[in-house]
Design a protein around this motif. Sequence first.
Motif, PDB file in Angstrom:
ATOM      1  N   ALA A 263      -3.524   8.387  -3.357  1.00  0.00           N
ATOM      2  CA  ALA A 263      -2.894   7.092  -3.638  1.00  0.00           C
ATOM      3  C   ALA A 263      -1.376   7.135  -3.455  1.00  0.00           C
ATOM      4  O   ALA A 263      -0.628   6.516  -4.208  1.00  0.00           O
ATOM      5  CB  ALA A 263      -3.268   6.575  -5.030  1.00  0.00           C
ATOM      6  N   GLY A 265      -0.075   6.853  -0.038  1.00  0.00           N
ATOM      7  CA  GLY A 265       0.303   6.215   1.219  1.00  0.00           C
ATOM      8  C   GLY A 265      -0.293   6.738   2.506  1.00  0.00           C
ATOM      9  O   GLY A 265       0.173   6.345   3.582  1.00  0.00           O
ATOM     10  N   LYS A 266      -1.330   7.581   2.459  1.00  0.00           N
ATOM     11  CA  LYS A 266      -1.907   8.077   3.719  1.00  0.00           C
ATOM     12  C   LYS A 266      -2.590   6.963   4.513  1.00  0.00           C
ATOM     13  O   LYS A 266      -2.336   6.807   5.701  1.00  0.00           O
ATOM     14  CB  LYS A 266      -2.910   9.213   3.454  1.00  0.00           C
ATOM     15  CG  LYS A 266      -2.247  10.529   3.059  1.00  0.00           C
ATOM     16  CD  LYS A 266      -3.259  11.641   2.864  1.00  0.00           C
ATOM     17  CE  LYS A 266      -4.307  11.317   1.830  1.00  0.00           C
ATOM     18  NZ  LYS A 266      -3.781  11.017   0.486  1.00  0.00           N
ATOM     19  N   THR A 267      -3.455   6.194   3.856  1.00  0.00           N
ATOM     20  CA  THR A 267      -4.176   5.141   4.584  1.00  0.00           C
ATOM     21  C   THR A 267      -3.183   4.155   5.190  1.00  0.00           C
ATOM     22  O   THR A 267      -3.327   3.717   6.328  1.00  0.00           O
ATOM     23  CB  THR A 267      -5.166   4.419   3.650  1.00  0.00           C
ATOM     24  OG1 THR A 267      -6.081   5.400   3.136  1.00  0.00           O
ATOM     25  CG2 THR A 267      -5.941   3.345   4.382  1.00  0.00           C
ATOM     26  N   ASN A 268      -2.142   3.833   4.409  1.00  0.00           N
ATOM     27  CA  ASN A 268      -1.141   2.894   4.913  1.00  0.00           C
ATOM     28  C   ASN A 268      -0.409   3.447   6.124  1.00  0.00           C
ATOM     29  O   ASN A 268      -0.248   2.747   7.134  1.00  0.00           O
ATOM     30  CB  ASN A 268      -0.156   2.535   3.806  1.00  0.00           C
ATOM     31  CG  ASN A 268      -0.701   1.443   2.913  1.00  0.00           C
ATOM     32  OD1 ASN A 268      -0.486   0.270   3.158  1.00  0.00           O
ATOM     33  ND2 ASN A 268      -1.447   1.833   1.890  1.00  0.00           N
ATOM     34  N   ARG A 379     -11.829   0.604  -4.684  1.00  0.00           N
ATOM     35  CA  ARG A 379     -11.833   1.150  -3.317  1.00  0.00           C
ATOM     36  C   ARG A 379     -12.660   0.286  -2.373  1.00  0.00           C
ATOM     37  O   ARG A 379     -13.567  -0.439  -2.798  1.00  0.00           O
ATOM     38  CB  ARG A 379     -12.443   2.560  -3.330  1.00  0.00           C
ATOM     39  CG  ARG A 379     -11.652   3.588  -4.139  1.00  0.00           C
ATOM     40  CD  ARG A 379     -10.756   4.419  -3.264  1.00  0.00           C
ATOM     41  NE  ARG A 379      -9.817   5.242  -4.036  1.00  0.00           N
ATOM     42  CZ  ARG A 379      -8.999   6.130  -3.464  1.00  0.00           C
ATOM     43  NH1 ARG A 379      -9.011   6.320  -2.157  1.00  0.00           N
ATOM     44  NH2 ARG A 379      -8.152   6.816  -4.200  1.00  0.00           N
ATOM     45  N   TYR A 504       5.971   0.861   4.218  1.00  0.00           N
ATOM     46  CA  TYR A 504       4.945   0.328   5.120  1.00  0.00           C
ATOM     47  C   TYR A 504       5.403   0.369   6.585  1.00  0.00           C
ATOM     48  O   TYR A 504       5.849   1.412   7.051  1.00  0.00           O
ATOM     49  CB  TYR A 504       4.513  -1.068   4.665  1.00  0.00           C
ATOM     50  CG  TYR A 504       4.042  -1.056   3.216  1.00  0.00           C
ATOM     51  CD1 TYR A 504       2.823  -0.489   2.870  1.00  0.00           C
ATOM     52  CD2 TYR A 504       4.846  -1.566   2.183  1.00  0.00           C
ATOM     53  CE1 TYR A 504       2.401  -0.446   1.543  1.00  0.00           C
ATOM     54  CE2 TYR A 504       4.430  -1.524   0.854  1.00  0.00           C
ATOM     55  CZ  TYR A 504       3.207  -0.963   0.554  1.00  0.00           C
ATOM     56  OH  TYR A 504       2.803  -0.914  -0.758  1.00  0.00           O
TER      57      TYR A 504
END
Length: 597
Positions: A263, A265-268, A379, A504
Amino acid sequence: MAYEVKNQRLVQWVHETAALCQPEAVYWCEGSQAEYDNLMAQMVAAGSAVQLKQRPNCFLFRSDPSDVARVEARTYISTPGKDDAGPTNNWIAPDELKGTMRKLYRGCMAGRTMYVIPFSMGPIDSPMAKIGVEITDSPYVVCNMHIMTRAGAKVIDALGPDGDFVPCLHSVGAPLAPGQPDVAWPCAPMEQKYISHFPEENLIWSFGSGYGGNALLGKKCFALRIATVLARREGWMAEHMLILRLISPAGKQYHIAAAFPSACGKTNLAMIQPTIPGWQAECIGDDIAWMKIGPDGRLYAINPEAGFFGVAPGTSYQSNPMAMDTIRENAIFTNCVLTDDGDVWWEGMGAPAPTHGIDWKGRDWTPGSPEPGAHPNARFTAPAAQCPVISSDWEKPAGVPIDIFVFGGRRAGVAPLVTEAFDWDHGVFLGATASSETTAANIGAVGNLRRDPFAMQPFCGYNMADYFQHWLDMGDRLGSQAPRIFYVNWFRKTPAGQWLWPGYGENSRVLKWMCERVDGVAPAQETPIGLLPSAADLDLDGLDIAPDNIRELLRVDRAAWQAEMPDIEKHFARFGDRLPERLRLQVQRLAARLGRG
Ligand code: GTP
Ligand code: SPV
Ligand code: MN
């Protein structure tokens, strides 16, 4: 069974497990759409899933309020010697742990179906792929595994009669007496939860939780904890890293692998839409990278997963439009708000809050309600192939060559926006000392600063000091072909608690500087903690940000760093003699650089 299983070891393991767990039925998963649809229909009928009217083939689940995230406190690395698990892991001796868990498993699937899920981590035709088989009594897990891995009959074919696989045993730990009605989200109480790894045997035993990394055993349990052990033994790397391809206006490709804690920032970042004109990005993976040195001496990465299990809160068309487009259909949502018109909602979605909805605990919810409507670790599960910016090479069997490693964490102070390592050893030091505030991805306190080396504190399957040494060894083998190493912090705050950096898509400005460093065309300033850009070295064109903010983001606060030293020493002291000498040297050098007035 829709196929014949020639692998006798697998057949025998399934038999033994059925004898132990006593399910009502055994079902071998074929991995088809019909199978998925059928299981979902059963779960809707049973009241554990809600089909969303507003999103084709999408379903919402609400977990038990006690079962909402990974449980690091109940996660074990069970090696014969305690020292082999190291000071960062919970440890119980294998015989004792197996004894305890065997008692729990006895009859634990009564009244339930036992599903057998053959799955591949990595594209089946990749030489880096590895096979696992998960046995579970949770149909929710089966549907998630359909999305997160390559699962089903095709894996049985790849396994063949003698193929090797990692046995992954999972039970929610909630047997049903005859006639006993089921609950929407079965699970066991905290003291019966065990997420156990037996690295000596490449074996995973999970009991009592149905959520995320506790239950989807291909992910953290196999692709990280067990894989780190295999990787060390076999000379490759298994990391908690996103993989992305950045393309410059001139068409040059750069591949970046970045490790941030859960949680953070990897997915972002994996799905970034660069805000700098002419730069483009493609996603290859958002959570895990398996990397191996190729014939040309460079490091090649594959994404072992097939889907995203992403944090919902904070995901919006502003922050992560590509994720929003990925989850329009064929997605599973867990612990989000259900709106009255049959859609999902969460805090930070960008869309106005519904005037009324059902919160993640199943209660009426309105914007004035005292608690958030979605759990902070709510999720989405969605196929990677649905991401509009998924790279055409995301399933390339040989992987993509990594140019840049990025480490980072979530820290309101001290760590600047970006730092480049002086060299490989210094980069390993930056990774080994990474620190971050804890998040809702684990059950426990949120917002506590802790060391999270390489974002692997919860995921390293052996002694972390040996893992540091493995990083040093890989650097020695890669030599001049080694990726350049950077450290970032998107999460600096003002004393009033405002973000100093917009984050971002604007993070592309930092990535661009990294690429220019690789190409040898961007300047950097030498500081005691590493190489930093000056404000003029970053492309800030068109960005509306106060010069004071930039100054603060790029400031090296010598006093604050001096104050870090005792904590770094304490962190390293945990590893005793096992800490590589080369890292001890890095501490001395940092202290000396900070000391020079
Ligand atoms: P795991 O799936 O747990 O491994 O998490 P992750 O590393 O993929 O984190 P993710 O990208 O889902 O981000 C988690 C939270 O951080 C979300 O609420 C995001 O909105 C927020 N976040 C991500 N990137 C940034 C950023 O650049 N700046 C700020 N301020 N927040 C961010
Ligand atoms: C993480 O916690 O790093 C995740 C979510 O990616 S889970 O699958 O639950 O591990
Ligand atoms: Mn993760």
